[in-house]
Write an enzyme that holds these catalytic residues in place. Sequence first.
Site, PDB file in Angstrom:
ATOM      1  N   CYS A  84      43.555  37.644  42.182  1.00 18.65           N
ATOM      2  CA  CYS A  84      42.394  38.706  41.594  1.00 18.65           C
ATOM      3  C   CYS A  84      41.257  38.589  42.523  1.00 18.65           C
ATOM      4  O   CYS A  84      40.774  37.687  43.203  1.00 18.65           O
ATOM      5  CB  CYS A  84      41.932  37.729  40.301  1.00 18.65           C
ATOM      6  SG  CYS A  84      40.027  37.888  40.097  1.00 18.65           S
ATOM      7  N   GLU A  85      41.008  39.952  43.111  1.00 25.09           N
ATOM      8  CA  GLU A  85      39.842  40.100  43.842  1.00 25.09           C
ATOM      9  C   GLU A  85      38.383  39.662  43.832  1.00 25.09           C
ATOM     10  O   GLU A  85      37.667  39.641  44.559  1.00 25.09           O
ATOM     11  CB  GLU A  85      40.080  41.615  44.606  1.00 25.09           C
ATOM     12  CG  GLU A  85      39.424  42.387  43.422  1.00 25.09           C
ATOM     13  CD  GLU A  85      39.686  44.027  43.942  1.00 25.09           C
ATOM     14  OE1 GLU A  85      40.419  44.154  45.122  1.00 25.09           O
ATOM     15  OE2 GLU A  85      38.887  45.277  43.442  1.00 25.09           O
ATOM     16  N   HIS A  86      38.272  39.395  42.073  1.00 25.13           N
ATOM     17  CA  HIS A  86      36.892  39.169  41.809  1.00 25.13           C
ATOM     18  C   HIS A  86      36.634  37.779  41.923  1.00 25.13           C
ATOM     19  O   HIS A  86      35.580  37.263  42.359  1.00 25.13           O
ATOM     20  CB  HIS A  86      36.847  39.617  40.514  1.00 25.13           C
ATOM     21  CG  HIS A  86      36.860  40.926  40.084  1.00 25.13           C
ATOM     22  ND1 HIS A  86      37.604  41.516  39.293  1.00 25.13           N
ATOM     23  CD2 HIS A  86      36.683  42.156  41.013  1.00 25.13           C
ATOM     24  CE1 HIS A  86      37.405  42.925  39.267  1.00 25.13           C
ATOM     25  NE2 HIS A  86      36.833  43.373  40.515  1.00 25.13           N
ATOM     26  N   HIS A  87      37.624  36.911  41.933  1.00 22.80           N
ATOM     27  CA  HIS A  87      37.351  35.396  41.632  1.00 22.80           C
ATOM     28  C   HIS A  87      38.375  34.809  42.832  1.00 22.80           C
ATOM     29  O   HIS A  87      38.285  33.357  42.881  1.00 22.80           O
ATOM     30  CB  HIS A  87      37.831  34.831  40.637  1.00 22.80           C
ATOM     31  CG  HIS A  87      36.951  35.360  39.334  1.00 22.80           C
ATOM     32  ND1 HIS A  87      37.258  36.408  38.682  1.00 22.80           N
ATOM     33  CD2 HIS A  87      35.531  35.115  38.974  1.00 22.80           C
ATOM     34  CE1 HIS A  87      36.474  36.830  37.679  1.00 22.80           C
ATOM     35  NE2 HIS A  87      35.369  36.199  37.999  1.00 22.80           N
ATOM     36  N   GLN A 122      44.918  44.120  38.666  1.00 16.47           N
ATOM     37  CA  GLN A 122      46.352  44.341  37.977  1.00 16.47           C
ATOM     38  C   GLN A 122      46.439  45.760  37.851  1.00 16.47           C
ATOM     39  O   GLN A 122      47.563  46.199  37.997  1.00 16.47           O
ATOM     40  CB  GLN A 122      46.497  43.468  36.489  1.00 16.47           C
ATOM     41  CG  GLN A 122      47.963  43.913  36.145  1.00 16.47           C
ATOM     42  CD  GLN A 122      48.103  42.858  34.667  1.00 16.47           C
ATOM     43  OE1 GLN A 122      47.406  41.943  34.710  1.00 16.47           O
ATOM     44  NE2 GLN A 122      48.759  43.260  33.925  1.00 16.47           N
ATOM     45  N   HIS A 165      45.797  35.722  34.028  1.00 16.28           N
ATOM     46  CA  HIS A 165      44.835  35.605  34.964  1.00 16.28           C
ATOM     47  C   HIS A 165      44.486  34.314  34.992  1.00 16.28           C
ATOM     48  O   HIS A 165      43.719  33.855  33.838  1.00 16.28           O
ATOM     49  CB  HIS A 165      43.879  36.803  34.624  1.00 16.28           C
ATOM     50  CG  HIS A 165      44.499  38.018  34.987  1.00 16.28           C
ATOM     51  ND1 HIS A 165      43.931  38.861  36.096  1.00 16.28           N
ATOM     52  CD2 HIS A 165      45.448  38.806  34.279  1.00 16.28           C
ATOM     53  CE1 HIS A 165      44.713  39.801  35.850  1.00 16.28           C
ATOM     54  NE2 HIS A 165      45.653  39.875  35.054  1.00 16.28           N
ATOM     55  N   CYS A 185      41.561  33.314  36.175  1.00 20.35           N
ATOM     56  CA  CYS A 185      40.077  33.444  36.246  1.00 20.35           C
ATOM     57  C   CYS A 185      39.797  33.381  34.614  1.00 20.35           C
ATOM     58  O   CYS A 185      38.775  33.273  34.128  1.00 20.35           O
ATOM     59  CB  CYS A 185      39.733  34.743  36.909  1.00 20.35           C
ATOM     60  SG  CYS A 185      40.262  36.315  36.533  1.00 20.35           S
TER      61      CYS A 185
END
Length: 213
Positions: free
Chosen positions: A102-105, A143, A171, A173
């Site tokens: 995941c590119e956010h976390h 995703q 996920h 996260c």
Amino acid sequence: MNINNNEAPLDDDELDGYVKIDRYNTDKVESIASHYEDILSQLGENPKRQGLLKTPERIAKALQYLTHGYDVDPAAILKSAMFEEDYSQMVVVKDIEVYSMCEHHLLPFFGKAHIAYIPKGHIVGLSKIPRVVDAFARRLQVQERLTNEIRDCIQETLNPAGVAVVIECKHLCMAMRGIQKQNSVTTTSAFTGEFAHERTRAEFLRLITASLD
Ligand SMILES: [Zn+2]
């Protein structure tokens, strides 16, 4: 045709378009590792204790592996095994393992992809489809974009009568932090062409939920 691809063999001659996964940039390893040594300190750890001595280097190598999709050309993978064939029924490859970040976390998400296409003059070597999934999954992702990128790559390269992609992932996260919904699964889908028709899409969904037993 309904192929369960859990045990697709990995032949040496099928590594076209792939960068060897044990190859990493030594300069980057040193640079990334030095940042992680600092991060470990900031987290309150002692990066000099024995268990952590090589951890920054291991993370640096692991991260390069987990993002090696940037060095892979997914369209080239498909082009390396396209064949003219007069077959126009749905081809389904289901239960393709997905491991992404995941590119956010920068935490993993993982699960399965199910992909179908309806050939229009060309078919593609079946083992290439999981490799296209991997090429896009081994990058920093969400995703939703992963789903669309796989669909678009197959549509634009193979030019079939339609493409269907369904991805189901957990996920970390979501599971390990914040709301801690540990068992929730996120499902995304993307379709082109013939799969706009309700009946074709229903047939695909029936095939990916069917069991071979
Ligand atoms: Zn996340």
